[in-house]
Scaffold this motif. Structure first.
Motif, PDB file in Angstrom:
ATOM      1  N   HIS A  39       0.838  -1.203   0.000  1.00  0.00           N
ATOM      2  CA  HIS A  39       0.000   0.000   0.000  1.00  0.00           C
ATOM      3  C   HIS A  39       0.875   1.256   0.000  1.00  0.00           C
ATOM      4  O   HIS A  39       0.593   2.223  -0.727  1.00  0.00           O
ATOM      5  CB  HIS A  39      -0.914  -0.013   1.232  1.00  0.00           C
ATOM      6  CG  HIS A  39      -1.858   1.143   1.304  1.00  0.00           C
ATOM      7  ND1 HIS A  39      -2.964   1.258   0.503  1.00  0.00           N
ATOM      8  CD2 HIS A  39      -1.853   2.262   2.085  1.00  0.00           C
ATOM      9  CE1 HIS A  39      -3.613   2.386   0.780  1.00  0.00           C
ATOM     10  NE2 HIS A  39      -2.950   3.012   1.742  1.00  0.00           N
ATOM     11  N   GLY A  43       1.142   3.572  -3.248  1.00  0.00           N
ATOM     12  CA  GLY A  43       0.665   4.935  -3.064  1.00  0.00           C
ATOM     13  C   GLY A  43       1.698   5.965  -3.471  1.00  0.00           C
ATOM     14  O   GLY A  43       1.405   6.928  -4.170  1.00  0.00           O
ATOM     15  N   ILE A 190      -4.771  -0.247  -4.279  1.00  0.00           N
ATOM     16  CA  ILE A 190      -4.486   0.718  -3.221  1.00  0.00           C
ATOM     17  C   ILE A 190      -5.703   0.906  -2.321  1.00  0.00           C
ATOM     18  O   ILE A 190      -5.590   0.927  -1.088  1.00  0.00           O
ATOM     19  CB  ILE A 190      -4.056   2.059  -3.844  1.00  0.00           C
ATOM     20  CG1 ILE A 190      -2.739   1.874  -4.612  1.00  0.00           C
ATOM     21  CG2 ILE A 190      -3.895   3.127  -2.774  1.00  0.00           C
ATOM     22  CD1 ILE A 190      -2.317   3.091  -5.411  1.00  0.00           C
ATOM     23  N   GLY A 194      -5.821  -0.342   1.522  1.00  0.00           N
ATOM     24  CA  GLY A 194      -6.079   0.631   2.575  1.00  0.00           C
ATOM     25  C   GLY A 194      -7.274   0.247   3.422  1.00  0.00           C
ATOM     26  O   GLY A 194      -7.271   0.432   4.650  1.00  0.00           O
ATOM     27  N   TRP A 198      -7.107  -0.438   7.404  1.00  0.00           N
ATOM     28  CA  TRP A 198      -7.900   0.375   8.320  1.00  0.00           C
ATOM     29  C   TRP A 198      -8.690  -0.499   9.285  1.00  0.00           C
ATOM     30  O   TRP A 198      -8.668  -0.272  10.503  1.00  0.00           O
ATOM     31  CB  TRP A 198      -8.831   1.286   7.536  1.00  0.00           C
ATOM     32  CG  TRP A 198      -9.682   2.181   8.400  1.00  0.00           C
ATOM     33  CD1 TRP A 198     -11.002   2.040   8.692  1.00  0.00           C
ATOM     34  CD2 TRP A 198      -9.249   3.350   9.079  1.00  0.00           C
ATOM     35  NE1 TRP A 198     -11.440   3.042   9.506  1.00  0.00           N
ATOM     36  CE2 TRP A 198     -10.375   3.873   9.762  1.00  0.00           C
ATOM     37  CE3 TRP A 198      -8.029   4.014   9.192  1.00  0.00           C
ATOM     38  CZ2 TRP A 198     -10.303   5.028  10.544  1.00  0.00           C
ATOM     39  CZ3 TRP A 198      -7.969   5.170   9.964  1.00  0.00           C
ATOM     40  CH2 TRP A 198      -9.093   5.655  10.626  1.00  0.00           C
ATOM     41  N   HIS A 221      -6.964  10.454   6.365  1.00  0.00           N
ATOM     42  CA  HIS A 221      -6.702   9.638   5.179  1.00  0.00           C
ATOM     43  C   HIS A 221      -7.536   8.357   5.222  1.00  0.00           C
ATOM     44  O   HIS A 221      -8.174   7.988   4.222  1.00  0.00           O
ATOM     45  CB  HIS A 221      -5.204   9.323   5.147  1.00  0.00           C
ATOM     46  CG  HIS A 221      -4.778   8.441   4.012  1.00  0.00           C
ATOM     47  ND1 HIS A 221      -4.427   8.935   2.778  1.00  0.00           N
ATOM     48  CD2 HIS A 221      -4.635   7.090   3.934  1.00  0.00           C
ATOM     49  CE1 HIS A 221      -4.081   7.931   1.984  1.00  0.00           C
ATOM     50  NE2 HIS A 221      -4.197   6.800   2.655  1.00  0.00           N
ATOM     51  N   GLY A 222      -7.521   7.691   6.368  1.00  0.00           N
ATOM     52  CA  GLY A 222      -8.240   6.416   6.486  1.00  0.00           C
ATOM     53  C   GLY A 222      -9.746   6.575   6.510  1.00  0.00           C
ATOM     54  O   GLY A 222     -10.471   5.784   5.895  1.00  0.00           O
ATOM     55  N   GLY A 225     -10.964   7.326   3.132  1.00  0.00           N
ATOM     56  CA  GLY A 225     -10.734   6.130   2.328  1.00  0.00           C
ATOM     57  C   GLY A 225     -11.774   5.061   2.542  1.00  0.00           C
ATOM     58  O   GLY A 225     -12.208   4.390   1.594  1.00  0.00           O
ATOM     59  N   GLY A 396      -1.732  11.378   2.081  1.00  0.00           N
ATOM     60  CA  GLY A 396      -0.772  10.292   2.030  1.00  0.00           C
ATOM     61  C   GLY A 396       0.654  10.798   1.933  1.00  0.00           C
ATOM     62  O   GLY A 396       1.548  10.328   2.663  1.00  0.00           O
TER      63      GLY A 396
END
Length: 470
Positions: A39, A43, A190, A194, A198, A221-222, A225, A396
């Motif tokens: 990942h 990324g 990706i 992710g 998570w 970010h998470g 996502g 990221g």
């Protein structure tokens, strides 16, 4: 229960390099470092391509509404008091009088009150070979409102066409399409990685409230996502269906299992198979050659083909007119008929309801991807997804920076994660990746290249006594 090593320090989520994980770890504990490393590197290396695809995709999602404003003069006309439209043949004649160059490749009658009729001309000087010149005619009085270059089945005009080509190939032709296929090939990897990472974290480490620094960036970010993951995976899958290499694999698979999109043979009476559209001048046909456009359109209406429709003239003496519905918004209208130009009789009918399942899913997937399936709501959803992806990419890279404590980009994640994955997990996983890489080459080739470089760098580090582990 014994404590197990983790890549996340309890204070700020900072990945650390430590000693090799104990041998014999199984399940998620052994697989997580491998997913995290994939990942991270995917990324870092693919994000620039994704950023371009997301930015141009955002522009494209907005282009439908902008197009209506920019080209309002050509697209809309005042509605007459009695709303009586001229025969379609007279509208075509008006377009041909103003633009006698080229040949009529199709006619799109006004689909609703206040909308213009489009007469599409192929072979027009100064127009790209795969584009047409759309002549816009007032259906109530025959006034020609203008002419614009048009591309594709959705009738994209110059602004949207330019943005579409920017998104698809950066205006670099077939070579440029590799960028978008690379982005689509890796986006689902990706996003899926992710998502797994998570939900594999402890619940306490997912919270956003009260966090600062790198942990807050990670939570932003998470969190975004997680909400966007399914949509991004959908965009990846649908984007691949018409890409250069993976798209061909999809087409070959559909053909092998009998799930291709059916098409009319479009023969006139007992004539031969229809070879293509756009070779004749429908203006001549409507002026007395055969039954004419008005009778053809009337025959199609009798078969239930309501607006919007497109009438394609015969390619040669043995071919028929093709009338097809072109509504890509829900509910979709995709029925089509072939009409004999001599008798005006319908010789063939193809209903969208009779399409194979995969043909329907492909059609719906592409239309949702391009923002037409659910109209404005679809376009808003696409804009939200692309904006979310842009933010995740920025966050990221910020996490990578913060991993170096705000002064430089942080260290890359350590090597060797695959060595601690049990063989019964690693072997099937590698086999699946090899098969997937074969059918999606712009996933397989970069991944193989990354592994080769990583192995070489690892060997160099080992020889220098600096081998690291995940």
């Amino acid at each position: 229960m014994s404590a197990e090593p983790t890549l996340l320090a309890p204070d700020d989520g900072q990945e650390t390099q430590g000693t090799p994980p104990p041998a014999g770890r199984s399940g998620w504990a052994s697989l997580r470092p491998l997913v995290l490393r994939l990942h991270f590197y995917a990324g870092v290396l693919i994000a620039p391509f994704l950023l371009v695809a997301a930015t141009t995709g955002l522009l494209y999602a907005c282009s439908y509404q902008v197009e209506k404003v920019v080209y309002s003069h050509e697209l809309r006309v005042p509605v007459g008091e009695n709303k009586t439209e001229l025969p379609i043949s007279k509208q075509v004649a008006a377009a041909r009088k103003a633009h006698p160059e080229g040949t009529v490749s199709a006619v799109r009658p006004s689909p609703q009150d206040g909308a213009t009729t489009r007469v599409l001309l192929a072979g027009t000087p100064g127009v790209d070979a795969d584009h047409t010149l759309a002549v816009f005619v007032n259906p109530y009085n025959g006034e020609v409102r203008g002419a614009l270059e048009q591309y594709g089945s959705t009738g994209a005009l110059p602004l949207r066409t330019w943005i579409d080509e920017l998104h698809r190939d950066l205006h670099l032709g077939e070579t440029g399409r590799l960028y978008s296929e690379l982005a689509a090939s890796w986006l689902w990897v990706i996003a899926g990685g992710g998502l797994v990472l998570w939900f594999g974290r402890r619940r306490s480490q997912r919270k956003l409230r009260g966090t600062t620094g790198r942990r807050r960036t990670l939570s932003l970010h998470g969190s975004v996502g997680v909400w966007a993951a399914l949509g991004l995976i959908f965009l990846s899958a649908t984007g691949l269906t018409w890409s250069t290499y993976a798209g061909q694999s999809v087409s070959d698979l559909r053909e092998a299992i009998g799930q291709t999109t059916p098409a009319l043979t479009a023969t006139a009476g007992s004539g031969g198979e229809h070879a293509g559209h756009g070779g004749s001048d429908a203006g001549g046909a409507s002026a007395g050659d055969g039954v004419g456009l008005d009778a053809v359109l009337k025959a199609a209406r009798a078969e239930g083909l309501s607006n919007p429709v497109e009438v394609v003239p015969p390619a040669d003496a043995s071919s028929a007119y093709v009338v097809r519905q072109i509504q890509r918004s829900w509910p979709e209208k995709q029925d089509s008929v072939a009409v004999d130009p001599a008798s005006g009789e319908v010789t063939e009918v193809l209903r969208f309801a009779d399409y194979p399942v995969l043909a329907k899913l492909t059609r719906w997937g592409i239309d949702a991807h391009t923002g037409t399936l659910f109209g404005l709501a679809n376009q808003i959803a696409l804009a939200g997804l692309t904006l979310g992806l842009i933010l995740m990419i920025v966050w990221g890279y910020r996490m990578w920076w913060q991993r170096g404590r705000g002064s430089s980009f942080g260290r890359p994640l350590p090597r060797g994660a695959w060595q601690h994955v049990p063989a019964y997990v690693l072997v099937p996983l590698m086999a699946a990746i090899a098969v997937l890489g074969y059918f999606v080459p712009l996933l397989g080739i970069p991944l193989a290249a990354f592994l080769a470089v990583d192995i070489v760098l690892g060997e160099i580090a080992y020889r220098r006594g600096r081998r690291d582990y995940a």
